[in-house]
Structure formats: structure tokens, C-alpha cells
Design an enzyme around this catalytic site. Structure first.
Site, short mmCIF file in Angstrom:
data_model
loop_
_atom_site.label_atom_id
_atom_site.label_comp_id
_atom_site.label_asym_id
_atom_site.label_seq_id
_atom_site.Cartn_x
_atom_site.Cartn_y
_atom_site.Cartn_z
N HIS A 193 0.80 -1.22 0.00
CA HIS A 193 0.00 0.00 0.00
C HIS A 193 0.84 1.27 0.00
O HIS A 193 0.28 2.37 -0.12
CB HIS A 193 -0.97 0.00 1.18
CG HIS A 193 -2.28 0.66 0.87
ND1 HIS A 193 -3.40 0.55 1.68
CD2 HIS A 193 -2.68 1.45 -0.17
CE1 HIS A 193 -4.40 1.24 1.16
NE2 HIS A 193 -3.99 1.79 0.04
N ASP B 54 -9.72 0.06 4.37
CA ASP B 54 -8.53 -0.57 4.94
C ASP B 54 -8.80 -0.91 6.40
O ASP B 54 -9.55 -0.21 7.07
CB ASP B 54 -7.36 0.43 4.84
CG ASP B 54 -5.98 -0.21 4.92
OD1 ASP B 54 -5.83 -1.23 5.60
OD2 ASP B 54 -5.04 0.34 4.30
N HIS C 90 -6.35 -0.61 8.35
CA HIS C 90 -5.35 0.26 8.97
C HIS C 90 -5.47 1.68 8.42
O HIS C 90 -5.86 1.88 7.26
CB HIS C 90 -3.94 -0.27 8.68
CG HIS C 90 -3.78 -1.73 8.97
ND1 HIS C 90 -4.02 -2.71 8.02
CD2 HIS C 90 -3.41 -2.37 10.10
CE1 HIS C 90 -3.82 -3.90 8.56
NE2 HIS C 90 -3.45 -3.72 9.82
N ASP D 87 -2.86 3.82 7.99
CA ASP D 87 -1.70 4.14 7.15
C ASP D 87 -1.36 5.62 7.18
O ASP D 87 -0.97 6.21 6.18
CB ASP D 87 -1.95 3.70 5.70
CG ASP D 87 -2.08 2.19 5.56
OD1 ASP D 87 -1.77 1.47 6.52
OD2 ASP D 87 -2.52 1.73 4.48
N HIS E 235 4.44 1.31 4.00
CA HIS E 235 3.06 1.04 3.63
C HIS E 235 2.09 1.45 4.72
O HIS E 235 0.88 1.52 4.47
CB HIS E 235 2.86 -0.43 3.22
CG HIS E 235 2.81 -1.41 4.35
ND1 HIS E 235 2.20 -2.64 4.24
CD2 HIS E 235 3.31 -1.37 5.61
CE1 HIS E 235 2.31 -3.32 5.37
NE2 HIS E 235 2.98 -2.56 6.21
N ASP F 13 -7.40 -1.65 0.21
CA ASP F 13 -6.50 -2.67 0.75
C ASP F 13 -7.33 -3.91 1.01
O ASP F 13 -8.35 -3.86 1.70
CB ASP F 13 -5.89 -2.16 2.05
CG ASP F 13 -4.77 -3.06 2.59
OD1 ASP F 13 -4.92 -4.29 2.51
OD2 ASP F 13 -3.78 -2.52 3.10
N ASP G 104 -7.01 -6.23 2.92
CA ASP G 104 -7.20 -6.63 4.32
C ASP G 104 -8.36 -5.91 4.97
O ASP G 104 -8.68 -6.16 6.14
CB ASP G 104 -5.90 -6.48 5.13
CG ASP G 104 -5.48 -5.04 5.42
OD1 ASP G 104 -6.33 -4.13 5.41
OD2 ASP G 104 -4.28 -4.83 5.67
N GLU H 85 -2.08 -5.13 -1.57
CA GLU H 85 -1.77 -6.04 -0.47
C GLU H 85 -2.28 -7.46 -0.67
O GLU H 85 -2.42 -8.21 0.30
CB GLU H 85 -2.26 -5.47 0.87
CG GLU H 85 -1.60 -4.14 1.26
CD GLU H 85 -0.14 -4.26 1.72
OE1 GLU H 85 0.35 -5.39 1.83
OE2 GLU H 85 0.49 -3.20 1.95
#
Length: 326
Positions: free
Chosen positions: A118, A141, A143, A145, A158, A249, A251, A294
Site C-alpha cells: 500500500h 482498509d 489500517h 496508514d 506502507h 486494501d 485486508d 496487499e
């Protein structure tokens, strides 16, 4: 479901280009992994293509232009900056990607960037902004980031992508080697997060201080994904209609749906929630660029697991949403 949630994610989202991009889609592969420490994510573009991406888009009557993969070189002399690994290599890769995305958007295509990790969103969003300086950003996402080199526990770039983009963090970001080619250009009000559930303490402070609109998984549970998308699009588009950059992303999905990723976190988006996000973006007709990042096929237990977004990895939920004051 041979292509898993990723297939329909792309199909529903890219339908938006029918209204303003003349059915023309550019696919750019970015096989790059130096923004984090796990090898294998550089094989993401090939895995997505092998699962039938181009054929499926072509079957939807798009003119699909697959420009292949960009070639990234790892610099031999690339010392750590603070505790950030490979800053110059990541910076050069993003500069190359920025030019490619800018060229694709400038040619009138809706652009799909296939990562890679990412950190590539730095170049993808920057290149998009060269053509569409009024863009808004939806970041889906687990996260945020949005760490800086000063707050990042790992140093991995990332997990710092958004910090490079935001004008509001300009005074908090040191000059990272390899990134002198770009300046921050995005305002905090032009960004919305969806799906957060693993946020570092420093990131939590940044989100609160800058007043960034975000929706954790707890918010999605409480409000429902329909209301989340209504608020998201109203926040970004109420003042004026403008291009949307969707940075997705994988995830963000629950690991039961998309286990082949380097930083899985339990309790993520369901299949329907993820698709609903893209359906609503489709309905705006404003999608301009989409990142899909990712995907790490080496983490799939079987080819079938990879093909459906890839045996379940044991992700640790480092910050229970109940403890994040969302």
C-alpha cells in the site's frame, strides 16, 4: 466463486466508468514489496490477472488496455532513514507509478492500479492529482496508514502512505530521502476511511487532531454500511461533484474472505459490505482511479484459497475497537 470478493468488487466499482470514461479501463501492474517486510506481495498483480481480471472486464464491454507491469529497481545503497527501510527505493517506485497513473488518467481512462503493497498509493494518488487536483480519496482498509516516521512502530512505509499526501501534516513530516519529487496536496477534509480496526496510538491522535472522517468496524456495526456510505459521499461530494480515488486494501475484508494478505485483522468487512461500498461508488459515476493492494498469493494455503482472495491467517487485532473510543 472463482475470483472471490475481488472480482465483484472490481466489477461493481468499474461500472461507474460507463458514465464518464467511455468504457475505457487502463490496468497498471505494480509488483512492488519494499514498503513492508513480507515478500510475496509483489506477485499480487499476476495473481489478480491470472484469476481473470482482464477477461471479466472485457466481457462487460469495456475497452481494456492492460499496460503490463512497471519495472522497479531496488537501489543498492539505500540506508535506513531513522527506522524507515528502503526510503529511496520506495520513493523512486512511487515516482515512476505517479507518471504512469497520470498518463492513464490524462488519456481518458479509468485506471486500476494492481499492487503491490500500500505504499504505492503515494504515487497512485499523486499521479491522479496531477490530472484531477480536486479529487477526493476513499481509503478502505483495516489500517489508517497515516503514521509518520516519528510515530510508526515498524517504520514500514506502507503504513505511512496517507501522511505523505496530506497538507495538514506537512509540518509533522520530516524530509524522507527519495520523496523530494512530491509535495503534499490533499486536505484532511477530502479523505474518508472505511473499515478501520487496527489503528496505532500515534495515528489515533492524528485522526482526532485533524478531524478526519473515518468509520471503524464498530461504526459500521452501529450505523450499517448504507448509512456509512451516505455520510461518506455527502461529506466528499456535497460541495461539488469531483473525481473519486478509491484505495482498497484487501485486508479491509475479514480474513475468512481474503486471508492471503500480509497484515490480516479479524472482524473485517463482510462480502456484502465490501461490495456495497463499491456499488455506491458506482452510483456516483465519479470513479477515476482505483488501487487494489496487499494481495499476497504466497500466503494462500492452496491455489483455491488464493483464487478466492486467497486458509485463514491468524491476524492479531492489536487494538480492539472497543478501546479506540470510536
Amino acid at each position: 466463486m472463482s475470483f472471490g470478493p475481488l472480482s465483484r468488487l472490481l466489477r461493481f466499482t468499474l461500472s461507474s466508468c460507463q458514465q464518464n470514461r467511455s468504457h475505457s479501463v487502463a490496468v497498471l501492474g505494480a509488483p512492488f514489496s519494499k514498503g513492508q517486510k513480507r515478500r510475496g506481495v509483489e506477485h499480487g498483480p499476476k495473481a489478480i490477472r491470472d484469476a481473470g481480471l482482464v477477461e471479466r472486464l472485457s466481457n462487460l464491454d469495456y475497452a481494456v488496455h492492460d499496460f503490463g507491469d512497471l519495472t522497479f529497481k531496488h537501489l543498492e545503497k539505500d540506508e535506513h532513514f531513522m527506522h524507515v527501510p528502503f526510503p529511496r527505493t520506495v520513493g523512486r517506485a512511487n515516482q515512476l507509478l505517479s507518471g504512469a497513473v497520470s498518463g492513464a488518467v490524462g488519456a481518458g481512462h479509468t485506471c486500476i492500479m494492481l499492487g503491490g503493497d500500500h505504499s504505492l498509493a503515494i504515487g497512485s494518488v499523486e499521479g491522479h492529482a496531477q490530472q484531477c487536483p480536486d479529487l477526493c480519496l476513499i481509503w478502505v482498509d483495516a489500517h489508517a496508514d497515516i503514521n509518520t516516521p516519528l510515530t510508526s512502530p515498524s517504520g514500514n512505509l506502507h503504513g505511512q502512505s496517507v501522511a505523505f499526501l496530506l497538507k495538514d501534516l506537512q509540518n509533522k513530516m520530516p524530509e524522507v530521502p527519495g520523496f523530494s519529487w512530491m509535495k503534499p496536496f490533499l486536505s484532511a477534509r477530502d479523505l474518508v476511511y472505511i473499515g478501520l480496526r487496527d489503528v496505532d496510538p500515534g495515528e489515533h491522535i492524528i485522526l482526532k487532531t485533524l478531524g478526519i472522517q473515518y468509520f471503524s468496524m464498530r461504526d459500521i456495526d452501529r450505523m450499517g454500511i448504507q448509512r456509512v456510505m451516505e455520510v461518506t459521499l455527502d461529506h466528499l461530494l456535497a460541495r461539488k461533484q469531483r473525481p473519486i480515488h478509491l484505495s482498497f486494501d484487501i485486508d479491509a475484508f475479514d480474513p475468512s474472505l481474503a486471508p492471503a494478505t500480509g497484515t490480516p485483522v479479524n472482524g473485517g468487512l463482510t462480502y456484502r459490505e465490501g461490495i456495497y461500498v463499491t456499488e455506491e461508488i458506482h452510483n456516483t459515476g465519479l470513479l477515476s482511479v482505483m488501487d487494489v493492494v496487499e494481495v499476497n498469493p504466497t500466503l494462500g494455503a492452496t491455489p483455491e484459497a488464493v483464487d478466492s482472495d486467497f486458509s485463514k491467517q491468524n491476524g492479531l487485532d492489536h487494538n480492539d475497537p472497543e478501546n479506540l473510543d470510536y
